[in-house]
Design an enzyme around this catalytic site. Structure first.
Site, short mmCIF file in Angstrom:
data_model
loop_
_atom_site.label_atom_id
_atom_site.label_comp_id
_atom_site.label_asym_id
_atom_site.label_seq_id
_atom_site.Cartn_x
_atom_site.Cartn_y
_atom_site.Cartn_z
N VAL A 158 -20.19 -80.70 5.59
CA VAL A 158 -20.47 -80.94 4.18
C VAL A 158 -21.04 -79.66 3.59
O VAL A 158 -22.02 -79.11 4.10
CB VAL A 158 -21.44 -82.12 4.00
CG1 VAL A 158 -21.89 -82.23 2.55
CG2 VAL A 158 -20.78 -83.41 4.45
N GLY A 210 -30.19 -92.19 12.29
CA GLY A 210 -30.23 -92.75 10.96
C GLY A 210 -28.85 -93.15 10.46
O GLY A 210 -28.60 -94.30 10.08
N ALA A 249 -36.80 -91.03 16.50
CA ALA A 249 -35.61 -91.87 16.49
C ALA A 249 -35.87 -93.28 15.94
O ALA A 249 -35.09 -93.77 15.11
CB ALA A 249 -35.00 -91.93 17.89
N GLU A 276 -42.04 -81.57 27.80
CA GLU A 276 -40.92 -81.93 28.69
C GLU A 276 -40.29 -80.69 29.32
O GLU A 276 -40.03 -80.66 30.53
CB GLU A 276 -39.84 -82.67 27.90
CG GLU A 276 -40.18 -84.10 27.56
CD GLU A 276 -39.37 -84.65 26.38
OE1 GLU A 276 -39.58 -85.80 26.02
OE2 GLU A 276 -38.54 -83.90 25.83
N GLY A 299 -23.91 -87.50 8.48
CA GLY A 299 -24.71 -87.35 9.69
C GLY A 299 -24.60 -88.56 10.60
O GLY A 299 -24.85 -89.69 10.18
#
Lengths: 432, 432
Positions: free
Chosen positions: B88, B24, B323, B179, B20
């Site tokens: 994966v 992270g 985040a 938003e 990923g």
């Protein structure tokens, strides 16, 4: 027949229907801005596309919105035009109707500017292996395929598969083929090398294949030769005079020779929009409608065909399918409609003014032919750059595109290297 | 068990596999830049996505490349990392293998940062009618649907159908829902009005639907109230406390009331990546992997789960899926791996540092909570703007995004109003 349809509501202004929001349709619309008519502009997309830079979207240099603006935004201040997004499914010139899906729309004047699409010369099976470049969707598909081929080369351990993933073939040596091949070579040589650990993008082979005797056949011979030299210098292998006979998932046959390539791109042929077949007129071999000298359909002086869909000679030469010709045709038929509204019955012929011909190859590499004034290399490239920026619609696009180009120029980087959607199966699903 | 696998080639450096390339995974990769390891970073796309601005792509304010950069470009100078684009398909912690398609890849240390996707709480049929927003493809789909709804409103003559096309429902009152709803209202009120001739975009209704008692539930109550006021001022109808019970092609049921809307967007729930199920660990209700305090999988100190896929408490509160938390986790596990390489066996716990919480609503409308310092409106919006520009990866993106925003701010126009691909069937295929 008269210029107006009988028996309609007299309070209605004459209805002008324009099919297609490319250069021809958009320029016709604008040229009718102050005419006492109601215009309906129909396009299957919501945007006008600046097609001369489409190869930059395909090769990850520009984003889609850099070269495409909503038609209704471009025309927002022109109060006599209604923009509709929809697919025209048929034209009935006897009833003066156009079908949008199941809905009929009546016209007094019709301008058909539906453009062209790819042609595979009867080998329709080639389409899935060798995509062409006409729409934004095409450009995204080519971008994903090209970037995914480098990714597949990095993923595999098999040197033969890796070489196939790093081999690219562009079929067709016209301006689009030359632009694609030149840009691919630059990406492989300059943009990507430092970013890969197992595959070496500098070992990529770019093949440009032209069945005819030379690239850029519409240019003078000296500029074809110059283009060929500039391509070779960038690392492109140019093949002329040999036709492709087979294209499959892993490559192609060039005469008796096999080229194993994961990525094959098609820039060899165009065919006129199938909408031309809805009109009661002869068509040429490419499906273009043979129009009268004033661009109207024979026997139907209120129906015009313009742009890539029109087949017409001017000074004994066919008018080429390029943006300036489409714009000039758009303005010509708009003037014709104004004259007909004013009751004038003469039908002046369209005259194409050829300002010149230019093609870009890569950074600082291009050829220009301005009615005999010919130059090549860096000066030609700068001329090409400013000509295209100047014609790009909308201030915002021009500014952002200029910044992107300036950064690309300084760094060789490309802003839009994003794979969106699933690339075609070949290179990505079979990583070996 | 030891930190290294026995019996492998001793000349090989320890293999770190990171699944990923979100916040992270990317932050973990960077934090291992000088470590004596070989890193392989695998992502199913070729890019890192700046997810906090994804709603701007969905609402046609930004282009995809403005918020996405190729992972291998970001990491080009970090010589100990190989980037692979691939899917994966399985993890075997007993053999220390990860499957990429059919190909096994061995690891000494594994970091799983596979993120989250939408969840429809068992109503999977809702997905086709109410798309969610996690990927660039999602954003293009939502953009096409939204723009196509206005196009359908312009095309139809039926006032009931027109009203349905001009009615938008956003389900979920978290930051993404707020938003989307706020931006939709601005587009309808300010961007589009002059460009339509038959439909009036100002008559569009935007419904924001939250099943809980208030929007932005993770914020202090006073800021929820402020957000609700700012939304209402923009023209959004906020519904709280009532769950959606039905979603179909033409709208939804809100308790006993029907809302007829062509466009329904889903911002209500996320579920962890299904890859979490490949790990031998408990998972919470959202499918997130319950990790040890040092973010490792219980019983497997060399396997870490970080970001939205990890379920962990810190100071008695669950660490949120945002985040900054993912970045902090990435840095933490990178430090853990360095310690393990140095032979240290203590396992310090991850500690989440919450710098604050902010959400944007529209132009000059936002709310900010910096550990108790709370503000709303124009100052909050400017804070949000600069915070996001600052964190946007890559100088070029930042500059282009800033220009786009400046022009948007001055003109209310949106740069990326291009429909790409075929929008979902509902609004476009049934123009009535």
């Amino acid at each position: 027949m008269t210029d107006r349809v009988q028996g309609t509501d007299p309070s209605l202004k004459p209805q002008v229907l324009i099919i297609g929001g490319g250069f021809g349709g958009l320029w016709a619309t604008r040229a009718l801005a102050s005419a006492p008519v109601d215009i309906t502009l129909i396009d299957r997309t919501n945007h006008h596309l600046f097609q001369p830079l489409l190869y930059q979207v395909a090769t990850a240099g520009l984003s889609a919105p850099d070269i495409a603006a909503p038609l209704r935004h471009i025309l927002r201040s022109q109060r006599n035009v209604t923009v509709l997004m929809g697919e025209v499914t048929g034209i009935d010139v006897s009833k003066q109707l156009v079908m949008i899906g199941n809905e009929p729309l009546r016209y007094d004047y019709l301008i058909v500017a539906a453009g062209a699409t790819h042609a595979y010369f009867g080998n329709d099976a080639w389409q899935q292996h060798a995509p062409g470049l006409k729409t934004l969707e095409d450009a995204f598909g080519i971008r994903a395929r090209m970037l995914a081929a480098f990714e597949a080369a990095e993923r595999t351990d098999d040197p033969i598969a890796r070489a196939r993933h790093l081999r690219f073939a562009v079929i067709g040596g016209g301006p689009t083929g030359v632009e694609l091949a030149g840009t691919l070579a630059e990406i492989a040589r300059h943009t990507l090398p430092r970013e890969f650990r197992r595959a070496d993008p500098r070992r990529a082979e770019i093949h440009l294949i032209e069945a005819g005797p030379r690239v850029l056949a519409s240019m003078p011979e000296s500029l074809s030769e110059s283009a060929c030299r500039q391509l070779t210098k960038l690392g492109v292998q140019v093949h002329t005079g040999t036709p492709v006979t087979v294209i499959d998932a892993d490559g192609l046959m060039l005469g008796p020779n096999r080229i194993e390539a994961s990525t094959v791109l098609w820039a060899a042929g165009v065919a006129a929009s199938p909408l031309g077949a809805s009109l009661p007129a002869e068509r040429d071999r490419a499906g273009r409608v043979k129009v009268d000298p004033d661009l109207s359909v024979p026997g139907h002086p209120n129906v015009f065909v313009i742009g890539d869909l029109a087949s017409i000679q001017c000074d004994g030469k066919p008018v080429p399918g390029v943006a300036p010709a489409a714009k000039q045709m758009g303005r010509h038929v708009a003037a014709r409609i104004r004259q007909m509204l004013a009751g004038k019955s003469d039908r002046p012929a369209f005259r194409y003014v050829d300002f010149g011909n230019l093609a870009t190859i890569g950074r600082l590499a291009a050829v220009v032919d301005l009615r005999g004034v010919r130059f090549a290399g860096a000066s030609a490239w700068l001329f090409w750059l400013f000509a295209h920026l100047f014609f790009l619609i909308g201030f915002r696009n021009r500014l952002v595109v200029l910044i992107n180009w300036a950064i690309s120029y300084l760094t060789y980087q490309r802003a839009a290297r994003v794979i969106i959607g699933t690339p075609k199966p070949d290179p990505i699903k079979n990583p070996a």
